[in-house]
Design a protein around this motif. Sequence first.
Motif, PDB file in Angstrom:
ATOM      1  N   GLY A  88     -86.305-133.908 -15.289  1.00 46.75           N
ATOM      2  CA  GLY A  88     -87.563-134.278 -15.918  1.00 46.75           C
ATOM      3  C   GLY A  88     -87.879-133.373 -17.076  1.00 46.75           C
ATOM      4  N   SER A  89     -89.129-133.445 -17.533  1.00 50.38           N
ATOM      5  CA  SER A  89     -89.591-132.634 -18.645  1.00 50.38           C
ATOM      6  C   SER A  89     -90.621-131.631 -18.158  1.00 50.38           C
ATOM      7  N   VAL A  90     -90.415-130.390 -18.532  1.00 49.57           N
ATOM      8  CA  VAL A  90     -91.353-129.326 -18.154  1.00 49.57           C
ATOM      9  C   VAL A  90     -91.553-128.396 -19.332  1.00 49.57           C
TER      10      VAL A  90
ATOM     11  N   GLY B 246     -91.777-123.212 -16.460  1.00 49.06           N
ATOM     12  CA  GLY B 246     -91.950-124.084 -15.312  1.00 49.06           C
ATOM     13  C   GLY B 246     -90.732-124.121 -14.411  1.00 49.06           C
ATOM     14  N   SER B 247     -90.829-124.957 -13.384  1.00 50.52           N
ATOM     15  CA  SER B 247     -89.762-125.057 -12.381  1.00 50.52           C
ATOM     16  C   SER B 247     -89.398-126.517 -12.126  1.00 50.52           C
ATOM     17  N   LEU B 248     -88.161-126.717 -11.747  1.00 44.80           N
ATOM     18  CA  LEU B 248     -87.676-128.014 -11.291  1.00 44.80           C
ATOM     19  C   LEU B 248     -86.674-127.776 -10.177  1.00 44.80           C
TER      20      LEU B 248
ATOM     21  N   MET C 281     -84.589-124.365 -10.017  1.00 44.36           N
ATOM     22  CA  MET C 281     -84.611-123.764 -11.345  1.00 44.36           C
ATOM     23  C   MET C 281     -86.006-123.260 -11.634  1.00 44.36           C
ATOM     24  N   ASN C 282     -86.142-121.960 -11.781  1.00 46.47           N
ATOM     25  CA  ASN C 282     -87.420-121.330 -12.089  1.00 46.47           C
ATOM     26  C   ASN C 282     -87.373-120.683 -13.459  1.00 46.47           C
ATOM     27  N   SER C 283     -88.541-120.369 -13.983  1.00 46.09           N
ATOM     28  CA  SER C 283     -88.643-119.696 -15.296  1.00 46.09           C
ATOM     29  C   SER C 283     -87.776-120.404 -16.333  1.00 46.09           C
ATOM     30  N   LEU C 284     -87.922-121.700 -16.404  1.00 45.19           N
ATOM     31  CA  LEU C 284     -87.085-122.482 -17.306  1.00 45.19           C
ATOM     32  C   LEU C 284     -87.355-122.136 -18.764  1.00 45.19           C
ATOM     33  N   LYS C 285     -86.297-122.199 -19.558  1.00 45.64           N
ATOM     34  CA  LYS C 285     -86.363-121.884 -20.981  1.00 45.64           C
ATOM     35  C   LYS C 285     -85.918-123.108 -21.778  1.00 45.64           C
TER      36      LYS C 285
ATOM     37  N   VAL D 266     -82.653-132.707 -17.953  1.00 41.55           N
ATOM     38  CA  VAL D 266     -83.699-131.688 -17.874  1.00 41.55           C
ATOM     39  C   VAL D 266     -84.087-131.315 -19.299  1.00 41.55           C
ATOM     40  N   THR D 267     -85.368-131.410 -19.609  1.00 40.38           N
ATOM     41  CA  THR D 267     -85.870-131.073 -20.937  1.00 40.38           C
ATOM     42  C   THR D 267     -86.975-130.037 -20.794  1.00 40.38           C
ATOM     43  N   VAL D 268     -86.795-128.910 -21.469  1.00 33.41           N
ATOM     44  CA  VAL D 268     -87.773-127.820 -21.403  1.00 33.41           C
ATOM     45  C   VAL D 268     -88.362-127.622 -22.794  1.00 33.41           C
ATOM     46  N   SER D 269     -89.655-127.765 -22.902  1.00 35.36           N
ATOM     47  CA  SER D 269     -90.327-127.623 -24.191  1.00 35.36           C
ATOM     48  C   SER D 269     -90.989-126.252 -24.283  1.00 35.36           C
TER      49      SER D 269
END
Length: 122
Positions: free
Chosen positions: A10-12, A16-18, A82-86, A118-121
């Motif tokens: 997803g997008s976070v 954030g975490s997934l 997955m934590n502290s996503l970049k 996975v998309t991290v903004s």
Amino acid sequence: QVQLVESGGGSVQAGGSLKLSCLVSGYTDSRFCMGWLRQGPGKEHEAVAAIDSDGTTMYASTVKGRFTISKDNAKNNLYLQMNSLKPEDTAMYYCTADCDEATTVLISSRFWGQGTQVTVSS
């Protein structure tokens, strides 16, 4: 026929975490090497994390301390917390199975799933 089905992408926002999940079917022995690979935009596939049949884990240096791989042998499920996503974690993530060993997951996995984005903004 071995099938791997990923879910949980997803997008976070950054920080954030997934949690990714992978359901394995068609494999009679649950104690086999499995892992997660990813491919970012314009990049090659890279190993993210893997777990050997004896529970030994491997992590890429870029995710160590932030990601955790785990396996439920009873349900034949593989997970990636997955934590502290970049933003640089943005990629298609693939579940793989039947690698020779965790350290060779990228080149030795015999089965791949279709992937989950996975998309991290920032």
